[in-house]
Design a protein around this motif. Structure first.
Motif, PDB file in Angstrom:
ATOM      1  N   ILE A  31       0.964   4.056  -3.065  1.00  0.00           N
ATOM      2  CA  ILE A  31       0.799   5.503  -2.881  1.00  0.00           C
ATOM      3  C   ILE A  31       1.986   6.247  -3.484  1.00  0.00           C
ATOM      4  O   ILE A  31       1.823   7.225  -4.221  1.00  0.00           O
ATOM      5  CB  ILE A  31       0.661   5.845  -1.384  1.00  0.00           C
ATOM      6  CG1 ILE A  31      -0.649   5.273  -0.827  1.00  0.00           C
ATOM      7  CG2 ILE A  31       0.710   7.361  -1.167  1.00  0.00           C
ATOM      8  CD1 ILE A  31      -0.750   5.346   0.685  1.00  0.00           C
TER       9      ILE A  31
ATOM     10  N   THR B 264       1.091  10.446   2.427  1.00  0.00           N
ATOM     11  CA  THR B 264       0.748  10.820   1.055  1.00  0.00           C
ATOM     12  C   THR B 264       1.094  12.286   0.789  1.00  0.00           C
ATOM     13  O   THR B 264       1.690  12.622  -0.243  1.00  0.00           O
ATOM     14  CB  THR B 264      -0.750  10.589   0.796  1.00  0.00           C
ATOM     15  OG1 THR B 264      -1.066   9.214   1.047  1.00  0.00           O
ATOM     16  CG2 THR B 264      -1.109  10.930  -0.648  1.00  0.00           C
TER      17      THR B 264
ATOM     18  N   ILE C 244       0.837  -1.197   0.000  1.00  0.00           N
ATOM     19  CA  ILE C 244       0.000   0.000   0.000  1.00  0.00           C
ATOM     20  C   ILE C 244       0.873   1.249   0.000  1.00  0.00           C
ATOM     21  O   ILE C 244       0.619   2.225  -0.721  1.00  0.00           O
ATOM     22  CB  ILE C 244      -0.943   0.010   1.219  1.00  0.00           C
ATOM     23  CG1 ILE C 244      -1.993  -1.100   1.093  1.00  0.00           C
ATOM     24  CG2 ILE C 244      -1.611   1.362   1.393  1.00  0.00           C
ATOM     25  CD1 ILE C 244      -2.936  -0.939  -0.080  1.00  0.00           C
TER      26      ILE C 244
ATOM     27  N   GLN D 167     -10.839   2.796  -0.669  1.00  0.00           N
ATOM     28  CA  GLN D 167     -10.184   2.136  -1.802  1.00  0.00           C
ATOM     29  C   GLN D 167      -8.968   1.342  -1.347  1.00  0.00           C
ATOM     30  O   GLN D 167      -8.761   0.198  -1.767  1.00  0.00           O
ATOM     31  CB  GLN D 167      -9.765   3.179  -2.838  1.00  0.00           C
ATOM     32  CG  GLN D 167     -10.903   3.799  -3.619  1.00  0.00           C
ATOM     33  CD  GLN D 167     -10.433   4.905  -4.542  1.00  0.00           C
ATOM     34  OE1 GLN D 167      -9.701   5.814  -4.127  1.00  0.00           O
ATOM     35  NE2 GLN D 167     -10.823   4.842  -5.807  1.00  0.00           N
ATOM     36  N   LEU D 168      -8.158   1.945  -0.485  1.00  0.00           N
ATOM     37  CA  LEU D 168      -6.956   1.260  -0.001  1.00  0.00           C
ATOM     38  C   LEU D 168      -7.312   0.063   0.869  1.00  0.00           C
ATOM     39  O   LEU D 168      -6.633  -0.975   0.827  1.00  0.00           O
ATOM     40  CB  LEU D 168      -6.076   2.245   0.774  1.00  0.00           C
ATOM     41  CG  LEU D 168      -5.478   3.395  -0.043  1.00  0.00           C
ATOM     42  CD1 LEU D 168      -4.731   4.361   0.870  1.00  0.00           C
ATOM     43  CD2 LEU D 168      -4.549   2.873  -1.137  1.00  0.00           C
TER      44      LEU D 168
ATOM     45  N   ASN E  51      -2.978   9.832  -8.152  1.00  0.00           N
ATOM     46  CA  ASN E  51      -4.239   9.228  -7.714  1.00  0.00           C
ATOM     47  C   ASN E  51      -4.502   9.579  -6.254  1.00  0.00           C
ATOM     48  O   ASN E  51      -3.649   9.346  -5.393  1.00  0.00           O
ATOM     49  CB  ASN E  51      -4.203   7.707  -7.863  1.00  0.00           C
ATOM     50  CG  ASN E  51      -4.085   7.266  -9.306  1.00  0.00           C
ATOM     51  OD1 ASN E  51      -4.511   7.981 -10.216  1.00  0.00           O
ATOM     52  ND2 ASN E  51      -3.500   6.103  -9.532  1.00  0.00           N
ATOM     53  N   CYS E  52      -5.650  10.120  -5.972  1.00  0.00           N
ATOM     54  CA  CYS E  52      -6.013  10.447  -4.590  1.00  0.00           C
ATOM     55  C   CYS E  52      -6.839   9.293  -4.015  1.00  0.00           C
ATOM     56  O   CYS E  52      -8.076   9.322  -4.035  1.00  0.00           O
ATOM     57  CB  CYS E  52      -6.793  11.758  -4.538  1.00  0.00           C
ATOM     58  SG  CYS E  52      -5.841  13.170  -5.144  1.00  0.00           S
ATOM     59  N   TYR E  53      -6.143   8.271  -3.551  1.00  0.00           N
ATOM     60  CA  TYR E  53      -6.834   7.093  -3.035  1.00  0.00           C
ATOM     61  C   TYR E  53      -7.577   7.429  -1.745  1.00  0.00           C
ATOM     62  O   TYR E  53      -7.036   8.077  -0.855  1.00  0.00           O
ATOM     63  CB  TYR E  53      -5.832   5.971  -2.743  1.00  0.00           C
ATOM     64  CG  TYR E  53      -5.138   5.406  -3.962  1.00  0.00           C
ATOM     65  CD1 TYR E  53      -5.819   4.594  -4.855  1.00  0.00           C
ATOM     66  CD2 TYR E  53      -3.797   5.677  -4.204  1.00  0.00           C
ATOM     67  CE1 TYR E  53      -5.177   4.066  -5.972  1.00  0.00           C
ATOM     68  CE2 TYR E  53      -3.146   5.156  -5.314  1.00  0.00           C
ATOM     69  CZ  TYR E  53      -3.844   4.346  -6.194  1.00  0.00           C
ATOM     70  OH  TYR E  53      -3.207   3.831  -7.290  1.00  0.00           O
ATOM     71  N   SER E  54      -8.799   6.963  -1.650  1.00  0.00           N
ATOM     72  CA  SER E  54      -9.543   7.092  -0.393  1.00  0.00           C
ATOM     73  C   SER E  54      -9.158   5.934   0.518  1.00  0.00           C
ATOM     74  O   SER E  54      -8.618   4.908   0.070  1.00  0.00           O
ATOM     75  CB  SER E  54     -11.049   7.068  -0.660  1.00  0.00           C
ATOM     76  OG  SER E  54     -11.444   5.790  -1.129  1.00  0.00           O
TER      77      SER E  54
ATOM     78  N   ILE F 256      -8.244  -2.720  -1.481  1.00  0.00           N
ATOM     79  CA  ILE F 256      -7.050  -3.277  -2.129  1.00  0.00           C
ATOM     80  C   ILE F 256      -6.271  -4.164  -1.162  1.00  0.00           C
ATOM     81  O   ILE F 256      -5.778  -5.234  -1.530  1.00  0.00           O
ATOM     82  CB  ILE F 256      -6.145  -2.142  -2.647  1.00  0.00           C
ATOM     83  CG1 ILE F 256      -6.842  -1.388  -3.780  1.00  0.00           C
ATOM     84  CG2 ILE F 256      -4.798  -2.691  -3.125  1.00  0.00           C
ATOM     85  CD1 ILE F 256      -6.145  -0.099  -4.191  1.00  0.00           C
TER      86      ILE F 256
ATOM     87  N   ASN G 192       2.014   6.321  -7.358  1.00  0.00           N
ATOM     88  CA  ASN G 192       0.821   6.831  -8.035  1.00  0.00           C
ATOM     89  C   ASN G 192       0.307   8.085  -7.339  1.00  0.00           C
ATOM     90  O   ASN G 192      -0.836   8.153  -6.895  1.00  0.00           O
ATOM     91  CB  ASN G 192      -0.271   5.754  -8.063  1.00  0.00           C
ATOM     92  CG  ASN G 192       0.153   4.510  -8.819  1.00  0.00           C
ATOM     93  OD1 ASN G 192       0.060   4.442 -10.036  1.00  0.00           O
ATOM     94  ND2 ASN G 192       0.641   3.519  -8.083  1.00  0.00           N
TER      95      ASN G 192
END
Length: 249
Positions: free
Chosen positions: A156, A196, A152, A168-169, A162-165, A172, A159
């Protein structure tokens, strides 16, 4: 070559002057038994603050956070820093003490001295990380969970556009929100949001210093910001000067 200032008590072994754009600085200093870390956020920080705090100092190193990150692949842990901006770390190991001795007693030819000292600082930083300078996870995470949390972290880092929430993480990783966030902070010393943001700001600083001359709008877009002013505000909060100021300089 990177910039590093090295001092032994009041004696300067290798002098370096840092520009405002290179802050924050990481100041690492060693007593007989302990390693200490201090952050300097702006150029007005007193030059002798570490020496005053630790009278039996053996070695005092100062380098930029950017350089620390590039050399080690990790941000210095900032959890637990007190109001003065410093923290006590693990005890100095014999391996670390040996490298300190080599730095303090450098006897190579003058023309090779600076290169030698900088190489030893790089070795010292890597040794610090490999011998338990970073806080260890609590031990309640399985091998699989540690591997997934590391993935993870790499996801981050690679990428940043990409603004991962957290949702979402979590999906994954196969963990729930609480376990993901607790595990990430336990292993890496920062929340997912803080990590991040730090990675985005480091990347932004590198892009602004690059000779390609990317616009603020282009850089903001590369880091997942829809609005340039939001990016500029985050950058200024992190470094105490705006990206446009750095770009002009």
């Amino acid at each position: 070559m990177f910039k590093v200032k090295i001092r032994k008590a009041a004696e300067i072994i290798l002098e370096t002057y840092f520009e405002p754009a290179e802050y924050p600085l990481v100041n690492i200093y060693f007593s007989t038994d302990l390693l200490y870390l201090r952050y300097w956020y702006n150029a007005t920080a007193p030059a002798n603050v570490a020496l005053a705090a630790e009278p039996d100092i053996l070695l005092d190193l100062t380098l930029s956070e950017d350089t620390y990150m590039k050399l080690t692949g990790e941000f210095p842990i900032t959890e637990g820093i007190d109001n003065s901006g410093s923290m006590a770390a693990k005890r100095v190991t014999n391996d670390v003490r040996s490298i300190i001795f080599e730095i303090l007693h450098c006897d190579c030819q003058p023309r090779y001295r600076e290169a030698y000292l900088k190489a030893k600082v790089s070795e010292l930083l890597v040794m610090m990380l490999s011998t338990g300078y970073m806080e260890k996870p609590s031990g309640r995470w399985t091998v699989r969970e540690i591997a997934m949390l590391t993935e993870i972290k790499e996801l981050i880092s690679l990428n940043l556009q990409n603004c991962y929430s957290i949702e979402q993480l979590a999906e994954i990783s196969g963990m729930n929100r609480t376990k993901l966030q607790e595990g990430f902070k336990d292993l890496f010393g920062k929340t997912i949001f803080s990590y991040t943001t730090d990675m985005k700001m480091l990347k932004a600083k590198m892009l602004l210093e690059d000779e390609q001359g990317l616009s603020l709008k282009e850089i903001a877009g590369m880091l997942g910001y829809r609005h340039t002013n939001h990016f500029s505000a985050a950058f200024k909060k992190r470094y105490n000067f705006s990206p446009s100021q750095l770009k002009r300089s």
